[in-house]
Design a protein around this motif. Structure first.
Motif, PDB file in Angstrom:
ATOM      1  N   ALA A 115       0.885  -1.164   0.000  1.00  0.00           N
ATOM      2  CA  ALA A 115       0.000   0.000   0.000  1.00  0.00           C
ATOM      3  C   ALA A 115       0.922   1.213   0.000  1.00  0.00           C
ATOM      4  O   ALA A 115       1.958   1.194   0.667  1.00  0.00           O
ATOM      5  N   GLY A 117       1.255   5.758  -0.635  1.00  0.00           N
ATOM      6  CA  GLY A 117       0.605   7.049  -0.788  1.00  0.00           C
ATOM      7  C   GLY A 117       0.879   7.587  -2.186  1.00  0.00           C
ATOM      8  O   GLY A 117       2.016   7.531  -2.657  1.00  0.00           O
ATOM      9  N   GLU A 195       4.821  11.211   5.548  1.00  0.00           N
ATOM     10  CA  GLU A 195       5.679  12.292   5.089  1.00  0.00           C
ATOM     11  C   GLU A 195       5.069  13.665   5.408  1.00  0.00           C
ATOM     12  O   GLU A 195       3.857  13.816   5.456  1.00  0.00           O
ATOM     13  N   ASN A 237      -4.113   6.060  -0.456  1.00  0.00           N
ATOM     14  CA  ASN A 237      -4.433   7.453  -0.083  1.00  0.00           C
ATOM     15  C   ASN A 237      -3.570   8.374  -0.922  1.00  0.00           C
ATOM     16  O   ASN A 237      -2.569   7.940  -1.494  1.00  0.00           O
TER      17      ASN A 237
HETATM   18  N1  HPA Z   1       3.114   7.321   2.928  1.00  0.00           N
HETATM   19  C1  HPA Z   1       3.958   6.308   3.221  1.00  0.00           C
HETATM   20  N2  HPA Z   1       3.578   5.049   3.273  1.00  0.00           N
HETATM   21  C2  HPA Z   1       2.300   4.771   3.016  1.00  0.00           C
HETATM   22  C3  HPA Z   1       1.363   5.770   2.716  1.00  0.00           C
HETATM   23  C4  HPA Z   1       1.806   7.121   2.659  1.00  0.00           C
HETATM   24  O1  HPA Z   1       1.041   8.070   2.388  1.00  0.00           O
HETATM   25  N3  HPA Z   1       0.170   5.158   2.508  1.00  0.00           N
HETATM   26  C5  HPA Z   1       0.388   3.823   2.679  1.00  0.00           C
HETATM   27  N4  HPA Z   1       1.673   3.590   2.991  1.00  0.00           N
END
Ligand code: HPA
Length: 277
Positions: A115, A117, A195, A237
């Motif tokens: 997953a 971002g 971040e 996301n």
């Molecule tokens: N940033 C870093 N790692 C992640 C994110 C993100 O927005 N979403 C899922 N893993």
């Protein structure tokens, strides 16, 4: 004198090698959202990470810890249900140990999922991104330290980390299944905090499309060993600062769960085609 990293790897291999139900062709790392993929295949055997001495075990909620052996769409595969992350405090050599172990088990192809971002404004939560290249230089290389000559060369070439033929095959598969598949560059940062908006901007300026806390280091170790690699990110996301909503682990999990059925379909079908590639 044997290198301690190599010794640990070989000890782990010694403790699993007589328990393998078959020689896997594909090694599949199940990221968030794909975790229960292993429950939907006909499981032939499992090996709990706890039963492998010295093996790193994940501390993240929702991450199981075992190897699952199954034929996926006819192809002999080993799956990692649960991976460890650098932010958990393990040295990088431990983080990539499972990948190296799956290569020793016989896997020639590494299929990475995660997953991530989205940092590309053309992306939306719930998209899938085929990884075409990566930026891993914000985390220590797993190849730092004495080179393990038994595994690969000191100065490994990284011009084609993600296998061109696998990229083409997955792209075609997605098209045939009518699944929209974005493509882009994955940036690995250490985490565990998400971040800052400026860091997200930095990733974009550097040519990144998605950001996460895994995967790239695994691909470096696998490429060093000569594996063919492919990877898909589930964009759970848009990264911090791109929307007004604060980001939570729950949101990441919810979106990954929502699109999981499509993700599984794409992975299942793609692996089926790896049987003949
Ligand atoms: N940033 C870093 N790692 C992640 C994110 C993100 O927005 N979403 C899922 N893993």
């Amino acid at each position: 004198m044997t290198n301690p990293v190599y010794e640990k790897l070989m000890n782990c291999y010694d403790s699993v090698k007589d328990r393998l139900p078959f020689k896997p062709k594909v090694a599949l790392v199940l990221g968030s959202g794909l975790g229960d993929f292993a429950e939907q295949v006909e499981v032939e055997d499992t090996i709990d990470y706890h039963d492998i001495q010295g093996f790193p075990v994940s501390t993240v909620p929702g991450h199981k810890g075992r190897f699952v052996f199954a034929h996926i769409n006819g192809v002999p595969a080993v799956m990692m249900q649960g991976r460890v992350h650098y932010y958990e405090g393990y040295p990088m050599t431990d983080v990539v140990l499972p990948i190296r172990l799956m290569k020793l088990m016989g896997a020639q192809i590494l299929f990475l999922t995660n997953a991530a971002g989205g940092v590309n404004f053309d992306f939306a939560a719930g998209d899938f991104m085929l990884i075409k290249d990566q930026i891993s230089c914000f985390v220590p290389s797993p190849l730092i330290g004495a080179n393990l000559d038994e595994l690969g060369p000191r100065f490994a070439d990284m011009s084609h980390i993600y296998d061109e033929d696998l990229i083409t095959m997955i792209r075609d598969t997605a098209r045939e299944l009518d699944i929209q598949l974005k493509e882009g560059v994955y940036v690995q940062l250490t985490g565990p905090a998400y971040e800052s908006p400026q860091e997200v901007k930095m990733c974009r300026v550097l040519g990144g499309d998605a950001v996460g806390m895994s995967t790239a280091c695994e691909a470096v170790a696998a490429n060093h060993m000569g594996m063919r690699i492919c990877g898909i990110s589930c964009i759970s996301n848009l990264a911090c600062g791109m929307t007004d909503v604060p980001l939570s682990h729950e949101e990441v999990q919810e979106t990954s769960d929502r699109v999981a059925p499509l993700f599984k379909k794409l992975v299942w079908e793609s692996i089926g085609r790896m049987g003949i590639s």
